[in-house]
Design an enzyme around this catalytic site. Structure first.
Site, short mmCIF file in Angstrom:
data_model
loop_
_atom_site.label_atom_id
_atom_site.label_comp_id
_atom_site.label_asym_id
_atom_site.label_seq_id
_atom_site.Cartn_x
_atom_site.Cartn_y
_atom_site.Cartn_z
N ARG A 73 23.02 39.69 38.86
CA ARG A 73 23.90 40.88 38.80
C ARG A 73 23.70 41.64 37.49
NH1 ARG A 73 23.35 39.26 42.61
NH2 ARG A 73 24.71 38.32 44.14
N SER B 84 33.42 41.10 44.71
CA SER B 84 33.63 40.10 43.65
C SER B 84 33.92 40.81 42.34
CB SER B 84 32.36 39.26 43.46
OG SER B 84 32.01 38.67 44.67
N GLU C 202 31.98 41.55 37.04
CA GLU C 202 30.82 42.08 37.74
C GLU C 202 31.03 43.60 37.92
OE1 GLU C 202 29.43 39.93 41.30
OE2 GLU C 202 29.10 41.88 42.23
C1 LIG Z 1 33.78 44.61 49.90
C2 LIG Z 1 32.66 44.62 48.88
C3 LIG Z 1 31.66 43.68 48.96
C4 LIG Z 1 30.61 43.67 48.02
N1 LIG Z 1 29.64 42.73 48.15
C5 LIG Z 1 28.62 42.72 47.28
C6 LIG Z 1 27.57 41.75 47.41
O1 LIG Z 1 27.56 40.94 48.33
N2 LIG Z 1 26.57 41.76 46.50
C7 LIG Z 1 26.53 42.68 45.48
O2 LIG Z 1 25.58 42.62 44.69
N3 LIG Z 1 27.50 43.60 45.33
C8 LIG Z 1 28.53 43.65 46.21
N4 LIG Z 1 29.52 44.58 46.07
C9 LIG Z 1 29.47 45.51 44.94
C10 LIG Z 1 28.84 46.89 45.25
O3 LIG Z 1 28.78 47.10 46.62
C11 LIG Z 1 27.43 47.01 44.67
O4 LIG Z 1 27.44 46.80 43.29
C12 LIG Z 1 26.82 48.39 44.95
O5 LIG Z 1 25.46 48.41 44.55
C13 LIG Z 1 27.56 49.52 44.23
O6 LIG Z 1 27.08 50.74 44.72
P1 LIG Z 1 27.87 52.08 44.54
O7 LIG Z 1 26.99 53.18 45.00
O8 LIG Z 1 29.20 51.99 45.16
O9 LIG Z 1 27.99 52.12 42.94
P2 LIG Z 1 29.13 52.78 42.05
O10 LIG Z 1 30.35 51.92 42.12
O11 LIG Z 1 29.30 54.21 42.39
O12 LIG Z 1 28.47 52.64 40.61
C14 LIG Z 1 28.28 51.37 40.03
C15 LIG Z 1 27.66 51.55 38.64
O13 LIG Z 1 26.33 52.08 38.76
C16 LIG Z 1 26.22 53.37 38.13
N5 LIG Z 1 25.42 54.19 39.04
C17 LIG Z 1 25.67 54.47 40.35
N6 LIG Z 1 24.66 55.17 40.87
C18 LIG Z 1 23.75 55.37 39.88
C19 LIG Z 1 22.50 56.04 39.80
N7 LIG Z 1 21.94 56.66 40.84
N8 LIG Z 1 21.84 56.03 38.60
C20 LIG Z 1 22.36 55.42 37.52
N9 LIG Z 1 23.56 54.77 37.54
C21 LIG Z 1 24.24 54.74 38.71
C22 LIG Z 1 27.66 53.87 37.98
O14 LIG Z 1 27.78 54.75 36.88
C23 LIG Z 1 28.41 52.56 37.77
O15 LIG Z 1 28.32 52.14 36.43
C24 LIG Z 1 30.59 44.63 46.99
C25 LIG Z 1 31.60 45.59 46.93
C26 LIG Z 1 32.63 45.60 47.87
C27 LIG Z 1 33.68 46.67 47.79
#
Ligand SMILES: Cc1cc2nc3c(=O)[nH]c(=O)nc-3n(C[C@H](O)[C@H](O)[C@H](O)COP(=O)(O)OP(=O)(O)OC[C@H]3O[C@@H](n4cnc5c(N)ncnc54)[C@H](O)[C@@H]3O)c2cc1C
Length: 338
Positions: free
Chosen positions: A162, A237, A333
């Site tokens: 992560r 998480s 995380e």
């Molecule tokens: C129900 C649930 C289950 C999940 N299960 C998992 C799992 O099994 N495994 C796992 O690894 N994660 C899991 N996650 C966490 C999440 O889904 C991941 O971390 C996902 O990659 C986040 O994507 P996002 O587009 O929503 O990011 P955001 O929440 O929008 O951003 C996350 C971070 O990345 C930065 N960011 C976003 N996009 C960019 C970009 N294009 N360039 C530079 N920086 C950027 C943001 O500024 C922020 O700091 C889960 C979340 C939920 C709600």
């Protein structure tokens, strides 16, 4: 959506907490992104994808750039492998489904992870025994200060559990616009050993699974286990599973012989944070609108109109209790955004 005043971000974060931004810009191309970041008003903008890995605190008042760059295509292929290129604004699960439909193997275990493609390398998303780094080819990212585009190969990304260079040394320095993955066209390497995948395949009466079957099994398991942010605000998480030394573990096992523990190498291992939180008495515990989920102790939940600050206060309480009981510092995380 450009330049609107005080836009609510409630719909842009899966915790569903209220926060506002004075400047919100949604970009659909790399060029548009390069134009926006030339504007000094966006210097400290928060980059947002699906908002599924952030906790916005109330005092948040930064500009926001929402990445909505679309597109999925194969850019290179051999007999056995294909390199798939996806825009940072593609929904991660849509990419997984596109690959499964086109019989491209490698990310089926990562089905149904919320969020967009651009955020996947940030924390090296992982689930059911597979991490993004296992199939990573490269990313294209734009430097926030210069607007220059750069390609990051796997060795530039310092992927870990992560974790990546984008969360560490290069935090907030680059914006990812394209992610490229190297996937199998045949002889797929199926990973069924983790979690309940085998049981789920048995229940589905599948004997010789395809990548499509694995995706279906993972989707089934995830739907039954994880709270859907559409009905219960959460970001998956909230904490990482702590990595501890074998020596520390030995001491802990003397006190807690039933403690689950996974060896990483001769020196380190991982303890499930969910178990530590449960032992500290927080599984299913609640304080007003905030609590740790009844079935998944690792998931911090907004049961109503909780504020970002109250969620963060509660998370810190959990961290303090785990520290006091086990001497282990939990690390978040989820990204805490000020
Ligand atoms: C129900 C649930 C289950 C999940 N299960 C998992 C799992 O099994 N495994 C796992 O690894 N994660 C899991 N996650 C966490 C999440 O889904 C991941 O971390 C996902 O990659 C986040 O994507 P996002 O587009 O929503 O990011 P955001 O929440 O929008 O951003 C996350 C971070 O990345 C930065 N960011 C976003 N996009 C960019 C970009 N294009 N360039 C530079 N920086 C950027 C943001 O500024 C922020 O700091 C889960 C979340 C939920 C709600």
């Amino acid at each position: 959506m450009e330049g609107k005043k005080m836009i609510s971000l409630k719909e842009f974060n899966t915790f569903g907490v209220q926060a506002t931004t004075p400047l919100f810009n949604e970009v659909k191309t790399s060029l548009a992104l390069q134009e926006v970041i030339k504007n000094k008003n966006y210097d400290n903008a928060l980059i947002i994808g699906g908002g599924s890995n952030i906790l916005l605190l109330e005092e948040f008042s930064r500009p926001v750039i929402k990445i909505s760059i679309p597109g999925i295509r194969i850019i290179n292929e051999s007999d056995n492998m294909a390199v798939v290129s996806a825009g940072a604004g593609v929904v991660w699960h849509d990419l997984v489904m596109w690959c499964v439909t086109n019989n491209l193997g490698g990310i089926e275990n990562l089905s149904l992870i919320p969020g967009l493609v651009g955020a996947a390398p940030i924390q090296n998303i992982g689930a059911y025994g597979v991490e993004l780094s296992d199939v990573f080819f490269n990313v294209v990212a734009i430097h926030r200060k210069t607007g220059h585009s750069r390609i990051f190969e796997a060795e530039d990304c310092a992927f870990g559990y992560r974790d990546s260079v984008f969360k560490q040394e290069l935090k907030d320095e680059y914006i990812i616009t394209t992610v490229r993955l190297s996937l199998t066209k045949k002889n797929h390497v199926l990973n069924t050993s983790y979690g309940n995948i085998k049981e789920s395949l048995d229940e589905m009466k599948v004997k010789n699974p395809t990548i499509d079957d694995i995706a279906k099994a993972v989707i089934r398991i995830r739907r039954s286990k994880l709270p859907d942010p559409k009905s219960l605000g959460n970001a998956g998480s909230f904490f990482k599973n702590p990595i501890v030394t074998q020596t520390e573990t030995k001491h802990l096992l003397e006190q807690y012989p039933n403690m689950p523990y996974y060896s990483i190498d001769d020196t380190f291992g991982k303890i499930p944070a969910g178990w530590l939180i449960e032992q500290a008495g927080f599984k299913g515990a609640k304080n007003g609108n905030v609590g740790m989920h009844t079935n998944q102790a690792l998931v911090l939940v907004n049961y109503g109109n909780a504020t970002g600050a109250s969620l963060w206060e509660y998370a810190k309480k959990v961290m303090a209790s785990v520290k006091e009981k086990f001497g282990i510092e939990l690390e978040t995380e989820v990204n805490i955004i000020l």
